[in-house]
Design a protein around this motif. Structure first.
Motif, PDB file in Angstrom:
ATOM      1  N   GLN A  95      79.764 -23.798  74.589  1.00  0.00           N
ATOM      2  CA  GLN A  95      80.363 -24.417  73.413  1.00  0.00           C
ATOM      3  C   GLN A  95      81.563 -25.277  73.784  1.00  0.00           C
ATOM      4  O   GLN A  95      81.779 -26.349  73.209  1.00  0.00           O
ATOM      5  N   ARG A  96      82.340 -24.845  74.754  1.00  0.00           N
ATOM      6  CA  ARG A  96      83.489 -25.644  75.158  1.00  0.00           C
ATOM      7  C   ARG A  96      83.071 -26.871  75.955  1.00  0.00           C
ATOM      8  O   ARG A  96      83.659 -27.942  75.812  1.00  0.00           O
ATOM      9  N   ILE A  97      82.051 -26.725  76.792  1.00  0.00           N
ATOM     10  CA  ILE A  97      81.560 -27.864  77.561  1.00  0.00           C
ATOM     11  C   ILE A  97      80.989 -28.927  76.631  1.00  0.00           C
ATOM     12  O   ILE A  97      81.237 -30.131  76.786  1.00  0.00           O
ATOM     13  N   ALA A  98      80.186 -28.499  75.663  1.00  0.00           N
ATOM     14  CA  ALA A  98      79.536 -29.432  74.743  1.00  0.00           C
ATOM     15  C   ALA A  98      80.448 -29.861  73.610  1.00  0.00           C
ATOM     16  O   ALA A  98      80.086 -30.783  72.864  1.00  0.00           O
ATOM     17  N   ALA A  99      81.618 -29.206  73.470  1.00  0.00           N
ATOM     18  CA  ALA A  99      82.531 -29.493  72.359  1.00  0.00           C
ATOM     19  C   ALA A  99      81.787 -29.382  71.029  1.00  0.00           C
ATOM     20  O   ALA A  99      81.945 -30.210  70.134  1.00  0.00           O
ATOM     21  N   ASN A 100      80.962 -28.340  70.928  1.00  0.00           N
ATOM     22  CA  ASN A 100      80.123 -28.173  69.748  1.00  0.00           C
ATOM     23  C   ASN A 100      79.914 -26.685  69.519  1.00  0.00           C
ATOM     24  O   ASN A 100      79.422 -25.987  70.413  1.00  0.00           O
ATOM     25  N   PRO A 101      80.283 -26.171  68.330  1.00  0.00           N
ATOM     26  CA  PRO A 101      80.126 -24.736  68.069  1.00  0.00           C
ATOM     27  C   PRO A 101      78.680 -24.292  67.962  1.00  0.00           C
ATOM     28  O   PRO A 101      78.407 -23.087  67.907  1.00  0.00           O
ATOM     29  N   LEU A 102      77.749 -25.231  67.933  1.00  0.00           N
ATOM     30  CA  LEU A 102      76.338 -24.874  67.855  1.00  0.00           C
ATOM     31  C   LEU A 102      75.711 -24.673  69.219  1.00  0.00           C
ATOM     32  O   LEU A 102      74.564 -24.243  69.315  1.00  0.00           O
TER      33      LEU A 102
END
Length: 345
Positions: A95-102
């Motif tokens: 989630q942190r790498i993708a900057a996306n909570p999904l």
């Protein structure tokens, strides 16, 4: 210059405070998970007190008591804690790498790849539990290589990783459906139970698989996760500050996918734990992002709690993946609703 320096110092102090708070909560969560695991050893048709458990673990008790506690309940409890920790840490990093909570192994196709590999072993090869785990590992590894390889062709940004992962997962789901429709009814039923994620009949072989995953993955995450704050600044700025942003990103994604793959190989695709654990972590830190250790502790609590509920709260034992899915589905809907509101704002 002085006010700017003061701002930097305040931000550094805040980050240090969050890290200490996250570490403390993570330790408490892990202790809670271990306490629940110890409690589970005495529950079941044969009930034992804490004194009985201690005596049996030290070599006392009858052969039946030893088989129930040491041969059946203890490896199941250990697998639950370790699988939850692996999934929680994996979800936090992704989630942190993708900057996306999904972002999670479920969304990125890693769990689907593991499921496909296990199905091939179960239905087409007809292998044992060890062969099934090897098949799950191979499927997850292929899915991870596809996601990382395709996404890396143009920089491996977080947004691209999500899109590629969804595509790989869709392809894997189609192949799973095709295999199930061609399988015999009994074999398809057994495979469907595995696909829900279950901790029943876990043994020491499964413990060894997930323990190796954590022994290798945790030190790697400890080293690589120090660069997460820089990578969260964006590809261009991270490249300027770190100088090797793409390599760091690929390394973190590879470790996170490896943890999820081995967790799935040990217990089947236990859904939504990797998605939910980082969200709970963020809530406990007042909206701030925590580290992988905190999410690992929360993931361990989620899985062992769900397993206890699935085993003892219903007339018939349920696969633990069913309860985690019931917990995670509303969280996913909330996250989608938030994303939609932000997009329309």
């Amino acid at each position: 210059m002085l006010p700017a320096r003061a701002t930097v110092l305040r931000r550094g102090s805040t980050s240090l405070l969050v890290d200490r708070r996250g570490t403390t909560i993570g330790v408490l969560a892990l202790l809670l998970a271990l306490g629940l695991a110890a409690w589970s050893l005495g529950l079941g048709e044969l009930r034992f007190t804490s004194e009985d458990i201690g005596r049996i673990l030290l070599g006392g008790g009858t052969l039946i008591e030893h088989d129930v506690v040491v041969g059946t309940r203890l490896p199941r409890a250990i697998v639950a804690v370790l699988v939850g920790a692996a999934l929680g840490a994996s979800g936090q990093v992704l989630q942190r790498i993708a900057a996306n909570p999904l972002a999670s192994p479920d969304v990125l196709g890693i769990s689907t790849g593991a499921s496909l590999g296990a199905l091939v072993s179960l239905l087409l090869i007809g292998g044992s539990a060890v062969v099934t785990m090897v098949g799950a590992l191979a499927g997850a590894a292929i899915a991870s290589v596809l996601v990382i390889g395709i996404a890396h062709r143009q920089g491996a940004s977080g947004y691209r990783i999500i899109l590629v992962g969804i595509g790989v997962g869709a392809l894997g789901s189609s192949l799973i459906a095709l295999i199930l429709t061609r399988a015999e009814s009994y074999a398809a039923h057994s495979a469907a139970i595995w696909l829900t994620g279950s901790l029943s009949n876990r043994g020491w072989t499964h413990v060894q698989v997930i323990a190796v995953a954590l022994l290798v993955g945790v030190p790697a995450l400890a080293v690589l996760s120090r660069h997460l704050p820089v990578l969260e600044l964006g590809d261009d700025l991270a490249q300027i500050l770190a100088g090797r942003a793409a390599a760091l990103r690929i390394g973190l994604v590879a470790v996170a996918c490896g943890l999820a793959a081995l967790a799935t190989a040990a217990a089947g695709p236990i859904a939504f734990v990797a998605l939910v654990a980082p969200q709970i972590s963020r809530l406990l830190l007042g909206g701030r992002t925590g580290g992988p250790f905190l999410s690992a502790g929360i993931g361990a609590v989620l899985v062992i709690s769900a397993d206890l509920a699935a085993k003892h709260l219903f007339p018939v034992e349920l696969p633990v993946g069913i309860l985690t899915a019931c917990l995670g589905a509303p969280v996913l809907l909330v996250l989608l609703a938030r994303a939609a509101r932000k997009g329309s704002a």
